[in-house]
Design an enzyme around this catalytic site. Structure first.
Site, PDB file in Angstrom:
ATOM      1  N   LEU A 107       0.854  -1.045  -0.130  1.00  0.00           N
ATOM      2  CA  LEU A 107       0.032  -0.102   0.016  1.00  0.00           C
ATOM      3  C   LEU A 107       0.838   1.220  -0.151  1.00  0.00           C
ATOM      4  O   LEU A 107       1.947   1.235   0.716  1.00  0.00           O
ATOM      5  CB  LEU A 107      -1.003  -0.060   1.294  1.00  0.00           C
ATOM      6  CG  LEU A 107      -1.884  -1.227   1.521  1.00  0.00           C
ATOM      7  CD1 LEU A 107      -2.706  -0.945   2.660  1.00  0.00           C
ATOM      8  CD2 LEU A 107      -2.980  -0.970   0.166  1.00  0.00           C
ATOM      9  N   ASP A 108       0.508   2.136  -0.705  1.00  0.00           N
ATOM     10  CA  ASP A 108       1.497   3.374  -0.723  1.00  0.00           C
ATOM     11  C   ASP A 108       1.286   4.099   0.525  1.00  0.00           C
ATOM     12  O   ASP A 108       0.719   3.804   1.448  1.00  0.00           O
ATOM     13  CB  ASP A 108       1.230   4.420  -2.046  1.00  0.00           C
ATOM     14  CG  ASP A 108      -0.160   4.944  -2.033  1.00  0.00           C
ATOM     15  OD1 ASP A 108      -0.473   5.561  -0.957  1.00  0.00           O
ATOM     16  OD2 ASP A 108      -0.897   4.810  -3.031  1.00  0.00           O
ATOM     17  N   VAL A 109       2.127   5.201   0.696  1.00  0.00           N
ATOM     18  CA  VAL A 109       2.536   5.796   2.055  1.00  0.00           C
ATOM     19  C   VAL A 109       1.204   6.512   2.431  1.00  0.00           C
ATOM     20  O   VAL A 109       0.869   6.635   3.576  1.00  0.00           O
ATOM     21  CB  VAL A 109       3.723   6.866   1.953  1.00  0.00           C
ATOM     22  CG1 VAL A 109       3.252   7.934   1.270  1.00  0.00           C
ATOM     23  CG2 VAL A 109       4.026   7.258   3.378  1.00  0.00           C
ATOM     24  N   ASN A 110       0.478   7.102   1.348  1.00  0.00           N
ATOM     25  CA  ASN A 110      -0.682   7.889   1.825  1.00  0.00           C
ATOM     26  C   ASN A 110      -2.141   6.906   1.944  1.00  0.00           C
ATOM     27  O   ASN A 110      -3.215   7.439   2.046  1.00  0.00           O
ATOM     28  CB  ASN A 110      -1.078   8.834   0.690  1.00  0.00           C
ATOM     29  CG  ASN A 110      -0.018   9.989   0.818  1.00  0.00           C
ATOM     30  OD1 ASN A 110       0.430  10.269   1.844  1.00  0.00           O
ATOM     31  ND2 ASN A 110       0.443  10.329  -0.243  1.00  0.00           N
ATOM     32  N   THR A 111      -2.001   5.538   1.869  1.00  0.00           N
ATOM     33  CA  THR A 111      -3.153   4.634   1.986  1.00  0.00           C
ATOM     34  C   THR A 111      -3.118   3.781   3.203  1.00  0.00           C
ATOM     35  O   THR A 111      -1.763   3.522   3.566  1.00  0.00           O
ATOM     36  CB  THR A 111      -2.984   3.617   0.489  1.00  0.00           C
ATOM     37  OG1 THR A 111      -3.061   4.329  -0.800  1.00  0.00           O
ATOM     38  CG2 THR A 111      -4.238   2.881   0.838  1.00  0.00           C
TER      39      THR A 111
END
Length: 291
Positions: A107-111
């Site tokens: 999951l990307d850092v903002n998810t």
């Protein structure tokens, strides 16, 4: 009997097949003193080293398949180490001897939301592989007007820079204020930032993104951000059966001493709170060192 190197190392807990193939391609793995090749087959007596360190090859019968669900907060990276000292998802997981956790996708850092971890790299590989068509579900908050035409295009397929992509389902979830609206979407692949890029192709913005389900495993209500929970043997075997792997017969969870969810999650919340305090202090120290 010989087996493919990446399969053996994945089973032994050194990463997913994809991660191991990347290590082989970078020349980081040697077999019997020679640089390994992708697809190379080895036997049980082979000497294997990763970055110069000899690794332990495990047989199928000696590997205990463990699976964790983890509630990832925004701001954590899906990497083992960050040169800038930013928090990673691995820092909160239980420590092990002779094995390591392999992430099922990223999951990307903002998810935020559900991440699965396992000690079995072959299970991780199959759960991620497009051929298995394991469904992922996300709750997504959209800023901007969403029309029926947009939804039809997103379900039919739109051209992204890495090929055509689409959602299998899109359902309005209610809530939100003003121009913000929540939707639940599903898809069966995990390309980089795919959910965000699909919505952005329609000139609307994703203001919040949460993964709530991976296959049949849901993000448990009450599991705090930064907390993890281990699947029991029945749940592990349901997951293995879904991707064509034989059942496991061992578990680290003793069914005779199962706690109620309420009590278990209360313990997790206390442990998570203490860990947050330690991480904040470590980040403060690292920040001062960089000044």
């Amino acid at each position: 009997m010989t087996e493919k190197l990446q399969k053996v190392l994945a089973r032994s807990g050194y990463g997913s097949r994809r991660e191991i193939e990347a290590m082989i391609g970078a020349g980081r793995i040697r077999v019997n003193g020679k640089v390994a090749q992708v697809g190379e087959r080895i036997d049980a007596d082979a000497s294997v080293r990763i970055d110069g360190h000899e690794v332990v090859i495990k047989s199928e019968s000696s590997v205990v398949c463990r699976v964790l669900t983890y509630h990832k907060p925004e701001g954590e990276l899906c990497t083992r180490k960050d040169p800038e000292g930013r928090p990673t998802v691995y820092e909160r997981l239980p420590r092990m001897s002779g094995a390591r956790w392999v992430a099922v996708g990223r999951l990307d850092v903002n998810t935020s939301g559900l991440l699965l971890f396992t000690t079995d790299g072959e299970l991780a590989n199959r759960l991620m592989h497009p051929s298995q068509e394991v469904e992922r579900e996300y709750a997504v908050r959209i800023f901007g007007e969403v029309t029926d035409a947009m939804i039809n295009r997103l379900k039919k397929g739109v051209q992204l820079e890495d090929g055509v992509a689409q959602f299998d389902t899109i359902k309005a979830a209610g809530g939100g204020e003003g121009m913000n609206h929540w939707y639940h979407v599903t898809l069966k692949e995990g390309r980089n930032r795919e959910v965000r890029r699909l919505w952005e192709s329609q000139e609307v913005q994703v203001s919040r993104l949460i993964r709530v389900r991976y296959g049949d495993i849901k993000l448990e209500s009450g599991l705090p951000q930064g907390g993890w929970s281990e699947l029991d043997l029945e749940q592990v075997n349901e997951l293995r059966a879904k991707v064509g792997l034989p059942p496991e017969d061992k578990s680290f969870i003793d069914p005779r001493h199962q706690e109620s969810k309420q009590r278990k999650f209360a313990k997790i919340r206390r442990a998570t709170s203490k860990r947050k305090d330690r991480l904040r202090e470590a980040q403060r120290v690292n920040k001062n060192k960089r000044k």
